[in-house]
Design a protein around this motif. Structure first.
Motif, PDB file in Angstrom:
ATOM      1  N   ALA A 186       0.447  -0.940  -0.124  1.00 24.59           N
ATOM      2  CA  ALA A 186      -0.204   0.117  -0.244  1.00 24.59           C
ATOM      3  C   ALA A 186       0.880   1.478  -0.101  1.00 24.59           C
ATOM      4  N   LEU A 187       0.863   2.247  -0.873  1.00 24.36           N
ATOM      5  CA  LEU A 187       1.883   3.234  -0.997  1.00 24.36           C
ATOM      6  C   LEU A 187       0.551   4.524   0.374  1.00 24.36           C
ATOM      7  N   LEU A 188       1.037   5.033   0.936  1.00 23.92           N
ATOM      8  CA  LEU A 188       0.008   5.740   2.066  1.00 23.92           C
ATOM      9  C   LEU A 188       0.905   6.976   1.940  1.00 23.92           C
ATOM     10  N   ASN A 189      -0.327   7.874   2.615  1.00 23.47           N
ATOM     11  CA  ASN A 189       0.439   9.314   2.485  1.00 23.47           C
ATOM     12  C   ASN A 189       0.616   8.945   4.639  1.00 23.47           C
ATOM     13  N   ARG A 190       1.540  11.024   4.493  1.00 25.33           N
ATOM     14  CA  ARG A 190       1.405  10.668   5.476  1.00 25.33           C
ATOM     15  C   ARG A 190       0.518  11.154   6.643  1.00 25.33           C
ATOM     16  N   LYS A 191      -1.527  10.354   6.539  1.00 34.73           N
ATOM     17  CA  LYS A 191      -1.924  10.258   7.514  1.00 34.73           C
ATOM     18  C   LYS A 191      -2.256   9.126   7.830  1.00 34.73           C
ATOM     19  N   TYR A 192      -1.405   8.086   7.157  1.00 39.48           N
ATOM     20  CA  TYR A 192      -1.137   6.929   6.727  1.00 39.48           C
ATOM     21  C   TYR A 192      -2.730   6.012   5.833  1.00 39.48           C
ATOM     22  N   LYS A 193      -3.065   6.702   4.841  1.00 33.58           N
ATOM     23  CA  LYS A 193      -4.221   6.608   4.365  1.00 33.58           C
ATOM     24  C   LYS A 193      -3.104   6.735   2.858  1.00 33.58           C
ATOM     25  N   PRO A 194      -4.141   5.454   2.252  1.00 31.94           N
ATOM     26  CA  PRO A 194      -3.640   5.761   0.485  1.00 31.94           C
ATOM     27  C   PRO A 194      -4.065   6.542   0.165  1.00 31.94           C
ATOM     28  N   VAL A 195      -2.294   7.076  -0.793  1.00 33.87           N
ATOM     29  CA  VAL A 195      -2.575   8.105  -1.745  1.00 33.87           C
ATOM     30  C   VAL A 195      -3.687   8.922  -2.509  1.00 33.87           C
ATOM     31  N   GLY A 196      -3.883  10.055  -1.144  1.00 30.85           N
ATOM     32  CA  GLY A 196      -5.430  10.671  -2.255  1.00 30.85           C
ATOM     33  C   GLY A 196      -6.264  10.764  -1.242  1.00 30.85           C
ATOM     34  N   PHE A 197      -6.628   9.948  -0.160  1.00 34.45           N
ATOM     35  CA  PHE A 197      -7.201  10.114   0.439  1.00 34.45           C
ATOM     36  C   PHE A 197      -7.082  10.634   1.921  1.00 34.45           C
ATOM     37  N   SER A 198      -7.996  11.272   2.558  1.00 38.88           N
ATOM     38  CA  SER A 198      -8.222  12.594   3.044  1.00 38.88           C
ATOM     39  C   SER A 198      -9.405  12.179   4.717  1.00 38.88           C
ATOM     40  N   SER A 199      -9.585  11.035   5.313  1.00 41.96           N
ATOM     41  CA  SER A 199      -9.931  10.539   5.091  1.00 41.96           C
ATOM     42  C   SER A 199      -9.639  10.222   6.901  1.00 41.96           C
ATOM     43  N   ARG A 200     -10.720  11.482   8.021  1.00 42.52           N
ATOM     44  CA  ARG A 200     -10.111  10.139   8.462  1.00 42.52           C
ATOM     45  C   ARG A 200     -10.384   9.196  10.014  1.00 42.52           C
ATOM     46  N   SER A 201     -11.610   8.237   8.481  1.00 43.73           N
ATOM     47  CA  SER A 201     -12.029   6.882   9.130  1.00 43.73           C
ATOM     48  C   SER A 201     -10.769   5.827   8.647  1.00 43.73           C
ATOM     49  N   PHE A 202     -10.985   4.941   9.900  1.00 43.33           N
ATOM     50  CA  PHE A 202     -10.122   3.968   9.814  1.00 43.33           C
ATOM     51  C   PHE A 202      -9.939   3.660   8.020  1.00 43.33           C
TER      52      PHE A 202
END
Length: 143
Positions: free
Chosen positions: A23-39
């Motif tokens: 999984a390629l993740l952003n700084r929020k440990y979400k997939p790149v481009g995701f901005s959700s606060r949910s798991f």
């Protein structure tokens, strides 16, 4: 809570999944481009990659030269890519390595075997960093 584009759209780390994909993740440990606060359950989205990352390649991509392929961190809070030209060039070199990797699709018939071999090889490499010497760990079925 707001976040800048870097934190959402720029790769922060690659995280090896139990299936052998990354999984390629952003700084929020979400997939790149995701901005959700949910798991986020990565396997529920088309965000996993069949890419081969050896310990040597992991060390080349990792911020600190760490060969452990399980979680490869590209930058941290002390080395934010957008902070200055030096950190940007350092990060850009990591992205150049990533950009040359090949993803093999599970959906394409002629790529399925290659994708499976890559996943197995990734899991074998990861085992070297998780198991004590002499202890066998079985690979998950149905990769």
């Amino acid at each position: 809570m707001s976040a800048n584009i870097r934190a959402l759209a720029m790769p922060y780390c690659l995280d090896l999944q139990p299936c052998g994909r990354y999984a390629l993740l952003n700084r929020k440990y979400k997939p790149v481009g995701f901005s959700s606060r949910s798991f986020v359950y990565y396997e529920e989205y088309p965000v996993l990659f069949n890419v081969r990352i050896t310990p040597k390649r992991a060390a080349a991509i990792s911020l600190k030269g760490d060969p452990d392929p399980r979680r490869i961190i590209l930058y941290n809070d002390g080395c934010i890519p957008t902070a200055n030209s030096e950190t940007w060039l350092f990060y850009q070199a990591k992205l150049a390595i990533l950009a040359r990797l090949h993803h093999y699709s599970d959906d394409e018939y002629h790529e399925q075997d290659k994708a499976k071999r890559i996943r197995l090889a990734n899991l074998r490499d990861a085992k070297r960093f998780t198991e004590p010497k002499g202890v066998a760990v079985s690979l998950p079925p149905n990769l």
